[in-house]
Design a protein around this motif. Structure first.
Motif, PDB file in Angstrom:
ATOM      1  N   VAL A 282      43.293  34.601  46.023  1.00  0.00           N
ATOM      2  CA  VAL A 282      42.757  33.785  44.936  1.00  0.00           C
ATOM      3  C   VAL A 282      41.232  33.743  45.024  1.00  0.00           C
ATOM      4  O   VAL A 282      40.528  33.863  44.012  1.00  0.00           O
ATOM      5  N   LYS A 283      40.712  33.602  46.244  1.00  0.00           N
ATOM      6  CA  LYS A 283      39.265  33.593  46.435  1.00  0.00           C
ATOM      7  C   LYS A 283      38.650  34.912  45.972  1.00  0.00           C
ATOM      8  O   LYS A 283      37.556  34.937  45.407  1.00  0.00           O
TER       9      LYS A 283
ATOM     10  N   VAL B 111      40.019  35.485  25.722  1.00  0.00           N
ATOM     11  CA  VAL B 111      39.162  34.424  25.170  1.00  0.00           C
ATOM     12  C   VAL B 111      38.738  33.455  26.270  1.00  0.00           C
ATOM     13  O   VAL B 111      37.563  33.072  26.372  1.00  0.00           O
ATOM     14  N   LEU B 112      39.681  33.058  27.116  1.00  0.00           N
ATOM     15  CA  LEU B 112      39.376  32.126  28.205  1.00  0.00           C
ATOM     16  C   LEU B 112      38.395  32.739  29.193  1.00  0.00           C
ATOM     17  O   LEU B 112      37.457  32.079  29.654  1.00  0.00           O
ATOM     18  N   GLY B 113      38.626  34.011  29.534  1.00  0.00           N
ATOM     19  CA  GLY B 113      37.753  34.679  30.491  1.00  0.00           C
ATOM     20  C   GLY B 113      36.330  34.810  29.987  1.00  0.00           C
ATOM     21  O   GLY B 113      35.366  34.535  30.708  1.00  0.00           O
ATOM     22  N   VAL B 114      36.186  35.224  28.731  1.00  0.00           N
ATOM     23  CA  VAL B 114      34.851  35.378  28.143  1.00  0.00           C
ATOM     24  C   VAL B 114      34.183  34.012  27.981  1.00  0.00           C
ATOM     25  O   VAL B 114      32.979  33.859  28.251  1.00  0.00           O
ATOM     26  N   SER B 115      34.943  33.010  27.570  1.00  0.00           N
ATOM     27  CA  SER B 115      34.380  31.671  27.357  1.00  0.00           C
ATOM     28  C   SER B 115      33.819  31.107  28.651  1.00  0.00           C
ATOM     29  O   SER B 115      32.763  30.449  28.658  1.00  0.00           O
ATOM     30  N   TYR B 116      34.509  31.363  29.759  1.00  0.00           N
ATOM     31  CA  TYR B 116      34.034  30.866  31.052  1.00  0.00           C
ATOM     32  C   TYR B 116      32.691  31.504  31.416  1.00  0.00           C
ATOM     33  O   TYR B 116      31.782  30.821  31.916  1.00  0.00           O
ATOM     34  N   GLU B 117      32.565  32.799  31.162  1.00  0.00           N
ATOM     35  CA  GLU B 117      31.303  33.479  31.473  1.00  0.00           C
ATOM     36  C   GLU B 117      30.176  32.960  30.578  1.00  0.00           C
ATOM     37  O   GLU B 117      29.036  32.807  31.028  1.00  0.00           O
ATOM     38  N   VAL B 118      30.482  32.680  29.327  1.00  0.00           N
ATOM     39  CA  VAL B 118      29.475  32.128  28.422  1.00  0.00           C
ATOM     40  C   VAL B 118      29.062  30.736  28.892  1.00  0.00           C
ATOM     41  O   VAL B 118      27.881  30.363  28.838  1.00  0.00           O
ATOM     42  N   LEU B 119      30.032  29.953  29.368  1.00  0.00           N
ATOM     43  CA  LEU B 119      29.729  28.621  29.890  1.00  0.00           C
ATOM     44  C   LEU B 119      28.778  28.704  31.081  1.00  0.00           C
ATOM     45  O   LEU B 119      27.824  27.932  31.188  1.00  0.00           O
TER      46      LEU B 119
ATOM     47  N   ARG C  72      37.799  35.416  36.869  1.00  0.00           N
ATOM     48  CA  ARG C  72      37.628  34.179  37.636  1.00  0.00           C
ATOM     49  C   ARG C  72      37.811  32.927  36.779  1.00  0.00           C
ATOM     50  O   ARG C  72      38.247  31.891  37.286  1.00  0.00           O
ATOM     51  N   GLY C  73      37.486  33.023  35.483  1.00  0.00           N
ATOM     52  CA  GLY C  73      37.643  31.860  34.626  1.00  0.00           C
ATOM     53  C   GLY C  73      39.094  31.442  34.476  1.00  0.00           C
ATOM     54  O   GLY C  73      39.426  30.261  34.589  1.00  0.00           O
ATOM     55  N   ILE C  74      39.976  32.408  34.247  1.00  0.00           N
ATOM     56  CA  ILE C  74      41.405  32.118  34.081  1.00  0.00           C
ATOM     57  C   ILE C  74      42.003  31.622  35.386  1.00  0.00           C
ATOM     58  O   ILE C  74      42.732  30.627  35.422  1.00  0.00           O
ATOM     59  N   VAL C  75      41.677  32.317  36.479  1.00  0.00           N
ATOM     60  CA  VAL C  75      42.192  31.923  37.793  1.00  0.00           C
ATOM     61  C   VAL C  75      41.708  30.526  38.150  1.00  0.00           C
ATOM     62  O   VAL C  75      42.469  29.685  38.649  1.00  0.00           O
TER      63      VAL C  75
END
Length: 325
Positions: free
Chosen positions: A50-51, A254-262, A60-63
Protein backbone atom coordinates in the motif's frame (compact mmCIF):
# COMPACT_ATOMS: atom_id res chain seq x y z
CA UNK A 1 10.13 25.90 18.68
CA UNK A 2 8.24 26.39 15.40
CA UNK A 3 9.55 24.44 12.46
CA UNK A 4 10.45 26.17 9.18
CA UNK A 5 8.71 23.41 7.26
CA UNK A 6 6.12 21.79 9.53
CA UNK A 7 4.92 18.30 8.76
CA UNK A 8 1.65 18.06 6.85
CA UNK A 9 -1.07 16.54 8.99
CA UNK A 10 -4.65 15.64 8.17
CA UNK A 11 -7.69 14.68 10.13
CA UNK A 12 -11.44 14.38 10.21
CA UNK A 13 -14.30 15.45 12.41
CA UNK A 14 -16.14 12.76 14.36
CA UNK A 15 -19.13 12.89 16.68
CA UNK A 16 -18.21 15.37 19.45
CA UNK A 17 -14.53 15.19 18.58
CA UNK A 18 -11.68 15.23 16.09
CA UNK A 19 -9.29 12.62 14.72
CA UNK A 20 -5.77 13.52 13.61
CA UNK A 21 -3.53 11.28 11.54
CA UNK A 22 0.18 11.32 12.36
CA UNK A 23 3.18 9.53 10.97
CA UNK A 24 2.87 6.53 13.25
CA UNK A 25 -0.51 6.82 14.97
CA UNK A 26 -4.09 8.07 14.50
CA UNK A 27 -5.66 9.71 17.54
CA UNK A 28 -9.26 10.70 18.22
CA UNK A 29 -10.29 12.94 21.10
CA UNK A 30 -13.95 13.03 22.10
CA UNK A 31 -15.61 15.17 24.76
CA UNK A 32 -18.05 13.24 26.92
CA UNK A 33 -21.11 14.82 28.52
CA UNK A 34 -19.27 15.13 31.84
CA UNK A 35 -16.70 17.33 29.98
CA UNK A 36 -13.94 14.72 30.22
CA UNK A 37 -11.93 14.23 27.04
CA UNK A 38 -11.29 10.59 26.14
CA UNK A 39 -8.87 9.32 23.52
CA UNK A 40 -8.83 6.51 20.99
CA UNK A 41 -5.33 5.71 19.74
CA UNK A 42 -4.60 3.36 16.86
CA UNK A 43 -1.06 2.71 15.53
CA UNK A 44 -0.79 3.08 11.75
CA UNK A 45 -0.05 -0.25 10.11
CA UNK A 46 0.14 0.44 6.40
CA UNK A 47 1.16 -2.61 4.36
CA UNK A 48 4.36 -2.27 2.27
CA UNK A 49 2.46 -2.73 -1.01
CA UNK A 50 0.00 0.00 0.00
CA UNK A 51 2.87 2.35 0.83
CA UNK A 52 4.36 1.62 -2.59
CA UNK A 53 1.08 2.48 -4.32
CA UNK A 54 0.81 5.70 -2.33
CA UNK A 55 3.96 6.91 -4.09
CA UNK A 56 2.57 6.46 -7.61
CA UNK A 57 0.90 9.57 -9.10
CA UNK A 58 -2.76 9.18 -10.17
CA UNK A 59 -2.97 5.85 -8.30
CA UNK A 60 -2.09 7.20 -4.85
CA UNK A 61 -5.26 9.28 -4.72
CA UNK A 62 -7.59 6.28 -5.04
CA UNK A 63 -5.53 4.14 -2.68
CA UNK A 64 -5.35 6.96 -0.16
CA UNK A 65 -9.11 7.53 -0.27
CA UNK A 66 -9.88 3.86 0.34
CA UNK A 67 -7.27 3.59 3.08
CA UNK A 68 -8.41 6.73 4.89
CA UNK A 69 -12.09 5.72 4.60
CA UNK A 70 -11.36 2.33 6.13
CA UNK A 71 -9.27 3.70 8.99
CA UNK A 72 -11.46 6.73 9.58
CA UNK A 73 -14.52 4.53 10.05
CA UNK A 74 -12.92 2.96 13.15
CA UNK A 75 -12.56 6.38 14.78
CA UNK A 76 -16.04 7.46 13.77
CA UNK A 77 -17.41 4.26 15.28
CA UNK A 78 -15.56 5.01 18.55
CA UNK A 79 -17.09 8.48 18.73
CA UNK A 80 -20.55 7.08 18.03
CA UNK A 81 -20.13 4.59 20.88
CA UNK A 82 -19.20 7.39 23.30
CA UNK A 83 -22.13 9.50 22.16
CA UNK A 84 -24.55 6.57 22.45
CA UNK A 85 -23.38 5.82 25.99
CA UNK A 86 -23.90 9.43 27.02
CA UNK A 87 -27.33 9.50 25.42
CA UNK A 88 -28.22 6.31 27.26
CA UNK A 89 -27.39 8.02 30.53
CA UNK A 90 -24.12 6.31 31.35
CA UNK A 91 -22.10 8.76 33.41
CA UNK A 92 -18.46 9.63 32.90
CA UNK A 93 -15.78 8.11 30.75
CA UNK A 94 -14.16 4.78 31.37
CA UNK A 95 -10.95 4.60 33.39
CA UNK A 96 -7.63 4.15 31.64
CA UNK A 97 -7.64 0.46 32.51
CA UNK A 98 -11.17 0.07 31.20
CA UNK A 99 -10.19 1.89 28.01
CA UNK A 100 -7.42 -0.65 27.47
CA UNK A 101 -9.82 -3.48 28.11
CA UNK A 102 -12.37 -2.05 25.70
CA UNK A 103 -9.74 -1.56 23.02
CA UNK A 104 -8.75 -5.20 23.30
CA UNK A 105 -12.31 -6.16 22.39
CA UNK A 106 -11.59 -4.93 18.86
CA UNK A 107 -10.89 -8.26 17.22
CA UNK A 108 -9.46 -8.45 13.73
CA UNK A 109 -12.84 -9.47 12.37
CA UNK A 110 -14.56 -6.45 13.95
CA UNK A 111 -11.95 -4.01 12.63
CA UNK A 112 -12.22 -5.61 9.19
CA UNK A 113 -16.00 -5.28 9.29
CA UNK A 114 -15.90 -1.59 10.20
CA UNK A 115 -13.25 -0.94 7.56
CA UNK A 116 -15.30 -2.64 4.87
CA UNK A 117 -18.37 -0.65 5.92
CA UNK A 118 -16.41 2.59 5.56
CA UNK A 119 -15.14 1.68 2.10
CA UNK A 120 -18.58 0.53 0.94
CA UNK A 121 -20.32 3.70 2.17
CA UNK A 122 -17.71 5.85 0.41
CA UNK A 123 -18.04 3.86 -2.82
CA UNK A 124 -21.84 3.91 -2.78
CA UNK A 125 -21.92 7.63 -2.05
CA UNK A 126 -19.52 8.41 -4.88
CA UNK A 127 -21.44 6.18 -7.28
CA UNK A 128 -24.72 7.86 -6.36
CA UNK A 129 -23.36 11.35 -7.03
CA UNK A 130 -21.83 10.12 -10.28
CA UNK A 131 -24.66 8.06 -11.77
CA UNK A 132 -27.77 9.95 -10.65
CA UNK A 133 -26.86 13.38 -12.15
CA UNK A 134 -25.90 11.71 -15.45
CA UNK A 135 -29.21 9.85 -15.55
CA UNK A 136 -31.23 12.96 -14.66
CA UNK A 137 -29.52 15.08 -17.33
CA UNK A 138 -30.03 12.37 -19.94
CA UNK A 139 -33.72 12.04 -19.11
CA UNK A 140 -34.30 15.82 -19.14
CA UNK A 141 -32.06 16.96 -22.00
CA UNK A 142 -30.86 13.81 -23.76
CA UNK A 143 -32.93 14.44 -26.90
CA UNK A 144 -32.79 18.26 -26.84
CA UNK A 145 -29.40 18.76 -28.50
CA UNK A 146 -26.27 16.86 -29.58
CA UNK A 147 -23.50 19.00 -28.05
CA UNK A 148 -21.58 16.62 -25.76
CA UNK A 149 -19.75 19.40 -23.93
CA UNK A 150 -23.02 21.16 -23.14
CA UNK A 151 -24.55 17.91 -21.87
CA UNK A 152 -21.56 17.41 -19.57
CA UNK A 153 -21.70 20.99 -18.30
CA UNK A 154 -25.38 20.58 -17.42
CA UNK A 155 -24.60 17.25 -15.76
CA UNK A 156 -21.89 18.96 -13.72
CA UNK A 157 -24.34 21.71 -12.75
CA UNK A 158 -26.94 19.14 -11.66
CA UNK A 159 -24.32 17.27 -9.65
CA UNK A 160 -23.25 20.50 -7.96
CA UNK A 161 -26.85 21.45 -7.14
CA UNK A 162 -27.47 17.97 -5.71
CA UNK A 163 -24.35 18.23 -3.57
CA UNK A 164 -25.05 21.75 -2.31
CA UNK A 165 -28.69 20.92 -1.61
CA UNK A 166 -27.73 17.79 0.32
CA UNK A 167 -25.11 19.56 2.43
CA UNK A 168 -27.39 22.52 3.09
CA UNK A 169 -30.26 20.29 4.18
CA UNK A 170 -28.26 18.15 6.60
CA UNK A 171 -26.52 21.21 8.08
CA UNK A 172 -29.76 22.04 9.91
CA UNK A 173 -29.55 18.79 11.87
CA UNK A 174 -28.12 19.62 15.33
CA UNK A 175 -25.74 16.66 15.34
CA UNK A 176 -24.42 17.42 11.83
CA UNK A 177 -24.06 21.11 12.66
CA UNK A 178 -21.82 20.20 15.60
CA UNK A 179 -19.90 17.78 13.35
CA UNK A 180 -19.28 20.64 10.93
CA UNK A 181 -18.11 22.80 13.85
CA UNK A 182 -15.55 20.17 14.81
CA UNK A 183 -14.54 20.07 11.15
CA UNK A 184 -13.84 23.79 11.39
CA UNK A 185 -11.89 23.25 14.63
CA UNK A 186 -9.73 20.63 12.89
CA UNK A 187 -8.85 23.07 10.10
CA UNK A 188 -8.09 25.88 12.52
CA UNK A 189 -5.67 23.75 14.54
CA UNK A 190 -3.80 22.60 11.43
CA UNK A 191 -3.56 26.17 10.13
CA UNK A 192 -2.29 27.45 13.48
CA UNK A 193 0.31 24.68 13.64
CA UNK A 194 1.45 25.30 10.06
CA UNK A 195 1.83 28.99 10.90
CA UNK A 196 4.21 28.05 13.71
CA UNK A 197 2.09 29.47 16.53
CA UNK A 198 1.54 27.90 19.92
CA UNK A 199 -1.63 25.84 20.01
CA UNK A 200 -3.80 27.73 22.43
CA UNK A 201 -7.54 28.23 22.06
CA UNK A 202 -7.03 31.96 21.58
CA UNK A 203 -4.39 31.49 18.89
CA UNK A 204 -6.29 28.77 17.05
CA UNK A 205 -9.52 30.76 16.92
CA UNK A 206 -7.75 33.52 14.97
CA UNK A 207 -7.40 31.26 11.92
CA UNK A 208 -9.89 30.53 9.18
CA UNK A 209 -11.96 27.37 9.26
CA UNK A 210 -11.19 26.84 5.55
CA UNK A 211 -8.18 24.79 4.38
CA UNK A 212 -6.80 23.94 0.94
CA UNK A 213 -6.15 20.24 1.66
CA UNK A 214 -9.68 19.48 2.83
CA UNK A 215 -11.66 16.64 1.32
CA UNK A 216 -14.39 19.15 0.48
CA UNK A 217 -12.01 20.72 -2.03
CA UNK A 218 -11.45 17.27 -3.51
CA UNK A 219 -15.20 16.83 -4.06
CA UNK A 220 -15.47 20.07 -6.05
CA UNK A 221 -12.38 19.25 -8.10
CA UNK A 222 -13.77 15.82 -8.96
CA UNK A 223 -16.86 17.50 -10.46
CA UNK A 224 -14.72 19.87 -12.55
CA UNK A 225 -12.30 17.15 -13.66
CA UNK A 226 -15.23 14.89 -14.52
CA UNK A 227 -16.80 17.48 -16.82
CA UNK A 228 -13.49 17.94 -18.65
CA UNK A 229 -12.73 14.23 -18.92
CA UNK A 230 -16.23 13.19 -20.00
CA UNK A 231 -16.15 15.88 -22.72
CA UNK A 232 -13.25 14.25 -24.54
CA UNK A 233 -14.35 12.96 -28.00
CA UNK A 234 -13.29 9.37 -27.25
CA UNK A 235 -15.93 9.13 -24.51
CA UNK A 236 -19.06 9.83 -26.54
CA UNK A 237 -22.17 7.78 -25.83
CA UNK A 238 -25.27 6.71 -27.76
CA UNK A 239 -27.61 5.76 -24.92
CA UNK A 240 -28.19 6.49 -21.26
CA UNK A 241 -26.75 3.09 -20.35
CA UNK A 242 -23.55 3.78 -22.28
CA UNK A 243 -23.31 7.15 -20.56
CA UNK A 244 -23.67 5.61 -17.08
CA UNK A 245 -21.26 2.79 -17.95
CA UNK A 246 -18.62 5.31 -19.08
CA UNK A 247 -19.07 7.32 -15.87
CA UNK A 248 -18.56 4.25 -13.69
CA UNK A 249 -15.60 3.06 -15.77
CA UNK A 250 -13.88 6.46 -15.57
CA UNK A 251 -14.60 7.05 -11.88
CA UNK A 252 -11.15 5.81 -10.71
CA UNK A 253 -9.50 8.02 -13.35
CA UNK A 254 -11.50 11.06 -12.22
CA UNK A 255 -10.57 10.43 -8.58
CA UNK A 256 -6.90 9.92 -9.41
CA UNK A 257 -6.62 13.07 -11.50
CA UNK A 258 -8.63 15.12 -8.98
CA UNK A 259 -6.23 14.15 -6.20
CA UNK A 260 -3.23 15.31 -8.22
CA UNK A 261 -4.98 18.60 -9.00
CA UNK A 262 -5.72 19.03 -5.29
CA UNK A 263 -2.03 18.56 -4.49
CA UNK A 264 -1.17 21.11 -7.17
CA UNK A 265 -3.62 23.73 -5.88
CA UNK A 266 -2.20 23.31 -2.38
CA UNK A 267 1.37 23.63 -3.67
CA UNK A 268 0.66 26.91 -5.49
CA UNK A 269 -1.66 28.46 -2.94
CA UNK A 270 0.94 31.13 -2.04
CA UNK A 271 1.33 32.26 -5.66
CA UNK A 272 -0.94 35.34 -6.14
CA UNK A 273 -2.63 34.25 -9.39
CA UNK A 274 -2.59 30.46 -9.07
CA UNK A 275 -4.00 30.48 -5.54
CA UNK A 276 -7.46 31.04 -7.03
CA UNK A 277 -7.41 27.48 -8.41
CA UNK A 278 -8.29 26.22 -4.94
CA UNK A 279 -11.12 28.67 -4.30
CA UNK A 280 -14.02 26.43 -5.45
CA UNK A 281 -13.08 23.91 -2.76
CA UNK A 282 -12.81 26.65 -0.15
CA UNK A 283 -16.27 27.91 -1.11
CA UNK A 284 -17.76 24.46 -0.55
CA UNK A 285 -16.18 24.42 2.91
CA UNK A 286 -18.45 27.32 3.80
CA UNK A 287 -21.11 24.58 3.99
CA UNK A 288 -19.06 21.68 5.36
CA UNK A 289 -17.47 23.67 8.20
CA UNK A 290 -18.92 25.94 10.87
CA UNK A 291 -17.24 28.26 13.36
CA UNK A 292 -16.34 26.13 16.42
CA UNK A 293 -16.77 27.06 20.06
CA UNK A 294 -13.77 27.36 22.37
CA UNK A 295 -14.63 24.00 23.94
CA UNK A 296 -14.61 22.33 20.52
CA UNK A 297 -11.27 23.91 19.66
CA UNK A 298 -9.88 22.63 22.97
CA UNK A 299 -10.85 19.07 22.00
CA UNK A 300 -9.17 19.48 18.62
CA UNK A 301 -6.00 20.79 20.26
CA UNK A 302 -6.01 17.88 22.71
CA UNK A 303 -6.28 15.37 19.86
CA UNK A 304 -3.49 17.04 17.86
CA UNK A 305 -1.15 17.32 20.84
CA UNK A 306 -1.73 13.70 21.83
CA UNK A 307 -1.04 12.56 18.27
CA UNK A 308 2.20 14.56 18.18
CA UNK A 309 3.22 13.25 21.58
CA UNK A 310 2.72 9.61 20.58
CA UNK A 311 4.42 10.18 17.23
CA UNK A 312 7.47 11.57 19.01
CA UNK A 313 7.57 8.64 21.45
CA UNK A 314 7.38 6.08 18.65
CA UNK A 315 10.00 7.92 16.58
CA UNK A 316 12.42 7.54 19.51
CA UNK A 317 11.99 3.76 19.30
CA UNK A 318 13.39 2.74 15.87
CA UNK A 319 12.32 -0.88 16.21
CA UNK A 320 8.77 0.01 17.17
CA UNK A 321 8.54 2.66 14.47
CA UNK A 322 9.56 0.09 11.89
CA UNK A 323 6.80 -2.23 13.06
CA UNK A 324 4.16 0.48 12.79
CA UNK A 325 5.35 1.80 9.44
Amino acid sequence: MPQDKPALYGGQAVIEGVMFSGKHVNVTAVRRKNDEIVFYEVPKTTKPWVKALLRIPFIRGIVGLIDSSAKGSQHLNFSIEQYAEDEAGEEGAETKAEDGKKESVWSLSMIFGVAVAGVISFALGKLAFTVVPAAVEELLFGKSFDNIVLHNLIEGLIKTLFLLGYLYAISFTPLIKRLFQYHGAEHKVISCYEAGEELTVQNVQKYTRLHYRCGSSFIVLSVIVGVILYSMPIFEWNSIWERIYIRILLLPVVLGVSYEVLRLTNAVRDIPVLRYLGYPGLWLQLLTTKEPTDDQVAVSIASFNRMRELDAQISEQPGQAAVNA
